[in-house]
Structure formats: structure tokens, C-alpha cells
Design a protein around this motif. Structure first.
Motif, PDB file in Angstrom:
ATOM      1  N   ARG A 293      21.785 -44.888  50.366  1.00 32.64           N
ATOM      2  CA  ARG A 293      22.794 -45.822  49.867  1.00 32.64           C
ATOM      3  C   ARG A 293      24.213 -45.276  49.981  1.00 32.64           C
ATOM      4  O   ARG A 293      25.157 -45.958  49.597  1.00 32.64           O
ATOM      5  N   PHE A 294      24.339 -44.069  50.491  1.00 32.45           N
ATOM      6  CA  PHE A 294      25.679 -43.498  50.678  1.00 32.45           C
ATOM      7  C   PHE A 294      26.302 -44.169  51.904  1.00 32.45           C
ATOM      8  O   PHE A 294      25.954 -43.866  53.040  1.00 32.45           O
ATOM      9  N   ALA A 295      27.223 -45.117  51.675  1.00 28.51           N
ATOM     10  CA  ALA A 295      27.890 -45.829  52.758  1.00 28.51           C
ATOM     11  C   ALA A 295      26.850 -46.426  53.708  1.00 28.51           C
ATOM     12  O   ALA A 295      25.876 -47.027  53.284  1.00 28.51           O
ATOM     13  N   SER A 296      27.053 -46.267  55.020  1.00 29.24           N
ATOM     14  CA  SER A 296      26.133 -46.779  56.032  1.00 29.24           C
ATOM     15  C   SER A 296      25.804 -45.650  56.991  1.00 29.24           C
ATOM     16  O   SER A 296      26.455 -44.605  56.989  1.00 29.24           O
ATOM     17  N   LEU A 297      24.814 -45.868  57.853  1.00 31.22           N
ATOM     18  CA  LEU A 297      24.441 -44.826  58.801  1.00 31.22           C
ATOM     19  C   LEU A 297      25.600 -44.444  59.725  1.00 31.22           C
ATOM     20  O   LEU A 297      25.839 -43.255  59.934  1.00 31.22           O
ATOM     21  N   PRO A 298      26.360 -45.392  60.314  1.00 29.75           N
ATOM     22  CA  PRO A 298      27.497 -44.968  61.149  1.00 29.75           C
ATOM     23  C   PRO A 298      28.530 -44.138  60.394  1.00 29.75           C
ATOM     24  O   PRO A 298      29.114 -43.211  60.969  1.00 29.75           O
ATOM     25  N   ILE A 299      28.742 -44.438  59.119  1.00 37.96           N
ATOM     26  CA  ILE A 299      29.673 -43.632  58.324  1.00 37.96           C
ATOM     27  C   ILE A 299      29.076 -42.253  58.072  1.00 37.96           C
ATOM     28  O   ILE A 299      29.768 -41.228  58.183  1.00 37.96           O
ATOM     29  N   GLU A 384      25.811 -49.967  51.429  1.00 38.64           N
ATOM     30  CA  GLU A 384      27.189 -49.874  51.903  1.00 38.64           C
ATOM     31  C   GLU A 384      28.204 -50.401  50.890  1.00 38.64           C
ATOM     32  O   GLU A 384      28.989 -51.300  51.166  1.00 38.64           O
ATOM     33  N   ASP A 385      28.197 -49.846  49.706  1.00 41.17           N
ATOM     34  CA  ASP A 385      29.171 -50.249  48.701  1.00 41.17           C
ATOM     35  C   ASP A 385      29.627 -49.029  47.910  1.00 41.17           C
ATOM     36  O   ASP A 385      28.897 -48.040  47.787  1.00 41.17           O
ATOM     37  N   ILE A 386      30.827 -49.128  47.393  1.00 43.55           N
ATOM     38  CA  ILE A 386      31.384 -48.057  46.566  1.00 43.55           C
ATOM     39  C   ILE A 386      30.836 -48.196  45.152  1.00 43.55           C
ATOM     40  O   ILE A 386      30.731 -49.305  44.617  1.00 43.55           O
ATOM     41  N   SER A 387      30.523 -47.093  44.543  1.00 39.64           N
ATOM     42  CA  SER A 387      29.920 -47.111  43.215  1.00 39.64           C
ATOM     43  C   SER A 387      30.888 -47.613  42.155  1.00 39.64           C
ATOM     44  O   SER A 387      32.086 -47.316  42.189  1.00 39.64           O
ATOM     45  N   ALA A 388      30.338 -48.344  41.196  1.00 37.29           N
ATOM     46  CA  ALA A 388      31.037 -48.554  39.932  1.00 37.29           C
ATOM     47  C   ALA A 388      30.756 -47.350  39.030  1.00 37.29           C
ATOM     48  O   ALA A 388      31.642 -46.809  38.379  1.00 37.29           O
ATOM     49  N   VAL A 389      29.487 -46.919  39.040  1.00 31.42           N
ATOM     50  CA  VAL A 389      29.057 -45.724  38.306  1.00 31.42           C
ATOM     51  C   VAL A 389      28.031 -44.990  39.168  1.00 31.42           C
ATOM     52  O   VAL A 389      27.132 -45.612  39.727  1.00 31.42           O
ATOM     53  N   CYS A 390      28.184 -43.698  39.281  1.00 29.54           N
ATOM     54  CA  CYS A 390      27.181 -42.870  39.931  1.00 29.54           C
ATOM     55  C   CYS A 390      26.816 -41.752  38.956  1.00 29.54           C
ATOM     56  O   CYS A 390      27.707 -41.060  38.442  1.00 29.54           O
ATOM     57  N   ALA A 391      25.521 -41.616  38.679  1.00 28.15           N
ATOM     58  CA  ALA A 391      25.073 -40.684  37.647  1.00 28.15           C
ATOM     59  C   ALA A 391      24.078 -39.693  38.213  1.00 28.15           C
ATOM     60  O   ALA A 391      23.307 -40.008  39.122  1.00 28.15           O
TER      61      ALA A 391
END
Length: 498
Positions: A293-299, A384-391
Motif C-alpha cells: 500500500r506504499f504508493a504504487s509500484l512505479p513509485i 496509492e493514497d497518502i495516509s491520514a494515520v499510519c501506526a
């Protein structure tokens, strides 16, 4: 230092560029300079995938590794010594379509067609990893490969069908893309010294060793370090900033290594996110969902873990997990290195403990993690989304008592930050619901989150507390399996019972 031309393989031959601005993007070069207009521009920030191309890089094994990247945020000088494959290259010498393209036609995977070349290139990169006529990639593998490509009219089902169909079609008989020829060409293009490109008064340096990199950085402390362009590229395409001279980490061979020593996984600053997470996931399989879930594969194919760390964004997904694992960061100034806990690197918003001329050389991640370790991400989209919260949570329990706890969050403060009061509320206590709820309450004192476009402060606070409760559910004596606390699994029809 004398300026050199940018040399790379494209359209069956070596191309040389000598007059393009240092920050000219690969997409601009393709569409405006050489009229390869099959590659499209959509968002110009690496989110939509319309600009997807494939980069080939020579590996130590002598083979060429092909990987999909976003052309819209890659600066042209970073292409030196590499191969560039675009959708124009796929049509066969006899005029036939490549199996990837033919599969898209057969499965009706294209409607308006604007996004299609990007999908085709992502699937072509996946095609190179499998044997024509053999087993097709699993459906989830195809979905993972397409996380960086957005479709707004056809829908993903026929495109995923094409990803499975392409392997069953006959292999190209007159393929103009010969990996062996590309490998031979790239060997001849490989430089043994620092690549220096100068255009319109702006300099681009691509050293080959960490010593050379450190010397350039020490001589010009304010030079901008460039890794995967996944953040810096947007400073140009969206903010129109002047970046000054650039120091590229991508060709530093001794910073592009992964090794295991003395109980640590050592990851160089030039290692891509995809390769770094693959190595970390081997030791810590709990990272797999965060990895995908960290961004996308190309990123992930372009960006680096070291760059993510050096950036220090309060919503960077890597840092909470790495902090909970007890990661150390290796800093270098000139040829002198020092090591510090990652959590001590961040002092304030966009401010780190690095001194002038210092840079992130790598990371040291313990092979042995906490007894119980989990990471969770809350965002509006799954992919491919920026977190609101990452824990990230890590605890050790002995005889039912929490003997050690490390909790870290992103999106809750101006920096990635540990929840020290919540850790205190857990440590020395029985690992039961009462202790978990005490930790949840303590999180309200650890953080004062902000409201922004991604989430309200209240949502972040409640979400963070609920993630700690989920962690307890997954690690208590009668632990619930992940499928019982994962909303996607529940939505797919999993049977849930406490």
C-alpha cells in the motif's frame, strides 16, 4: 569537471542529449523533443499512470532489469546509462501487436484509450517476469502491478483479464526488444567515473561511490540531493521551483546494496523502496500490507527508502514501522559516518538532526523484531493514497506482562513520533483489555493532531486509538486472526465470530 552528454538506449539505438535543462522531465522529452506521443500526460505528479514507461537497468548478473516508472516526474539526466522502453517500441517489426497489446484488444480493455499506453507498459514490465505460454500471473499480482494506473471508463476487470490473457498468446516472433542486445549496449554505456551534466548553468552530478558523493556534498553543502524524484519531481512540475545543482544518488554502487550483518539488515540510501521492502518483508512479514500500500509500484520502483527517511514527512509511511522495529540511520559527512536511532533524527517539522553537508547513507534494521509487531494504515483509498494515520506497534509480553513497548505514528504530529505516554501505560501491565484501553486513553495526551484535507483531528485521534485496540485483538491470548478485524476481508464475506 567537464560536462558530458546524457546517453541512453531508446528505439533500438543509443541516444545522446546535450542541451536539455537538467530538470526537463522524461515525459517532456518524449512528447515534445522526439514526438513519442503514445506516452500521455495526466496528473504530472506520478499518480495516474498515463505516463508510464519502462526503464531497463543492467544488473550485476549481466541481465537487464525492467521496471515501470512514471515519466512525468523523472528528470532526463537520471536516464544516463539506462534503457528506455515506450509504447512505440512494442509493435513488432512485422507490424503485429505485442501480446500485451493484443490481449487488451481481445479483452476489450480500452475505451477512451487515454490511459491505455500506461496500462500496456505496466503489463509489459510484468510480462517480462513470466514465460510466454506458461502460467499467467496470479490475479493479485496483476492488481499490484496496476496500482499506479487509473482507469475512469473501461473499468479494471477487462484490463486484469488482459493481464492473464497476455501470457497465453504466442510469443513475439519479430520482437524489436532484445534484452541481450540491450545488455550489451548498457555495458558499453556504463561509466567508471562521476557523470557530470551541465546545461544552462545548472549542474547534475551522478557519482559512482559514496566517497565521491560525500566529497561533492561536502564541497557544496547546499546542493540538492536527488533520489527517485517522487517528491522532488513535484517541486518542479507543480511548484515550478528552481532546484539549483543536483546530486544524484541513483548510481552510487555502494549505497545501492542490501546486506545482513551483526543482526541488522543494512539498506543503502540508493536502494529502491520496492527492493528495500522486499528485503524487510522477509524478516518481518507483518510489513507486507504496508509494503503493497506504499504508493504504487512505479513509485516504489523509483523512490528510495533512504529518500523517504531523509524527507522526514510527518505522513511518510515508512518511519513509524521502522521506528517500532528499532531502526538506526547511518549519516555521512565527507567520509565520516555516524549512527543514531531513527526516532532521534526528527526534531521538528521538516527539520532533522543532520548537520551541514551530512546526508543519509543508509539504514540498519534489526532482523529480530518485537514479539508482537503490526503496522496499520488509514487512508481514503486502499491503494496509492497518502495516509491520514499510519501506526506501528511493537510489544514483548512475558508471563502475560508487557515488558517492552514501542508505538509510533505518522499523521498525528509534525514529525513521525513515538507515543511515550501510551507506551508507559502498557509497560509492566498485564496484556489485557483494561491495559489496552489505558493505552488508548494515553494516546490523547501523546498527540494533538491537526485537521486537514485528509482527515479531521477527531478522526485521527479516534482512529489511532481504535488501531491500538485492533492490535490488542490480534495479539491477546485468544487472538483474533487478521481476517476477523480487517474490513476488506469482512466485506468480502468472511465469517466473523469472537
Amino acid at each position: 569537471m567537464e560536462t558530458q552528454t546524457i546517453r541512453f538506449y531508446h528505439r533500438g539505438q543509443v541516444q545522446e542529449v546535450s542541451d536539455a535543462p537538467v530538470t526537463r522531465t522524461l515525459l517532456q522529452y518524449l512528447r515534445e523533443d522526439v514526438r513519442c506521443t503514445g506516452t500521455k500526460e495526466g496528473c504530472a505528479e506520478g499518480d495516474c499512470g498515463a505516463c508510464t514507461v519502462v526503464i531497463g537497468e543492467l544488473q550485476d548478473s549481466g541481465d537487464v532489469e525492467f521496471k515501470a516508472v512514471n515519466a512525468c516526474i523523472q528528470f532526463l539526466p537520471t536516464l544516463d546509462g539506462k534503457a528506455l522502453i515506450t509504447v512505440e517500441d512494442l509493435r513488432q517489426a512485422d507490424g503485429a501487436l505485442h501480446p500485451v497489446q493484443e490481449a487488451m484488444v481481445e479483452c476489450h480493455g480500452s475505451q477512451c484509450g487515454f490511459c491505455t499506453p500506461g496500462f500496456v507498459m505496466s503489463l509489459w514490465a510484468l510480462y517480462q517476469q513470466h514465460t510466454p505460454g506458461g502460467e499467467p500471473p496470479p490475479r493479485q499480482t496483476i492488481c499490484d502491478a496496476l496500482t499506479g494506473n487509473l482507469c475512469r471508463c473501461t473499468g479494471y476487470r477487462p484490463i486484469i483479464d488482459a493481464g492473464q490473457r497476455m501470457m497465453a498468446l504466442p510469443a513475439p516472433q519479430a520482437d524489436r526488444i532484445d534484452p541481450r542486445q540491450i545488455a550489451d549496449t548498457l555495458r558499453n554505456l556504463k561509466r567508471g567515473e562521476t557523470f557530470h551534466y551541465n546545461a544552462r548553468g545548472q549542474h547534475f552530478y551522478a557519482p559512482r561511490t559514496a566517497a565521491e558523493f560525500g566529497a561533492i556534498k561536502a564541497a557544496e553543502p547546499n546542493i540538492r540531493i536527488l533520489a527517485g524524484s517522487t517528491d522532488v519531481g513535484l517541486w518542479v512540475t507543480k511548484q515550478f521551483r528552481e532546484l539549483g545543482n543536483l546530486l544524484y544518488v541513483g548510481q552510487v554502487e555502494d549505497l545501492n546494496q542490501i546486506a545482513e550483518h551483526d543482526g541488522f539488515i543494512e539498506i543503502g540510501a540508493a536502494v529502491t523502496l520496492e527492493k528495500a521492502y522486499a528485503a524487510l518483508n522477509t524478516a518481518h512479514p507483518e510489513l507486507e500490507e504496508l509494503w503493497k500500500r506504499f504508493a504504487s509500484l512505479p513509485i516504489r520502483n523509483a523512490g528510495t527508502l533512504g529518500g523517504n527517511i531523509a524527507n522526514g514527512s510527518p505522513i511518510g509511511d515508512s518511519m513509524p514501522a521502522l521506528i517500532a522495529l528499532g531502526t538506526q540511520v547511518v549519516l555521512q559527512r565527507g567520509d565520516v559516518r555516524r549512527v543514531m536511532p531513527l526516532e532521534d533524527l526528527y526534531l521538528a517539522y521538516q527539520k532533522t538532526a543532520m548537520v551541514e553537508g551530512e546526508f543519509v547513507a543508509g539504514l540498519r534494521v534489526p532482523v529480530q523484531g518485537p514479539q508482537h509487531f503490526r503496522t496499520y494504515k488509514l487512508s481514503k483509498r486502499f491503494d496509492e493514497d497518502i495516509s491520514a494515520v499510519c501506526a506501528a506497534f511493537g510489544i514483548t509480553v512475558e508471563n502475560g506482562i508487557v515488558t517492552a513497548a514501542c508505538i509510533a505514528f505518522g499523521g498525528m504530529a509534525a514529525t513521525p513520533k513515538r507515543a511515550v505516554l501510551a507506551e508507559d501505560a502498557l509497560t509492566g501491565k498485564p496484556w489485557n483489555e483494561a491495559t489496552a484501553r489505558a493505552g488508548m486513553a494515553a494516546l490523547g495526551q501523546d498527540y494533538t493532531p491537526l485537521t486537514d484535507m485528509r482527515a479531521t483531528a477527531d478522526y485521527r485521534s479516534r482512529g489511532a486509538a481504535n488501531l491500538l485496540y485492533r492490535f490488542w485483538l490480534e495479539t491477546r491470548d485468544s487472538a483474533l486472526p487478521a481476517a476477523m478485524v480487517n474490513v476488506r476481508a469482512i466485506g468480502a464475506g468472511e465469517t466473523v465470530s469472537a
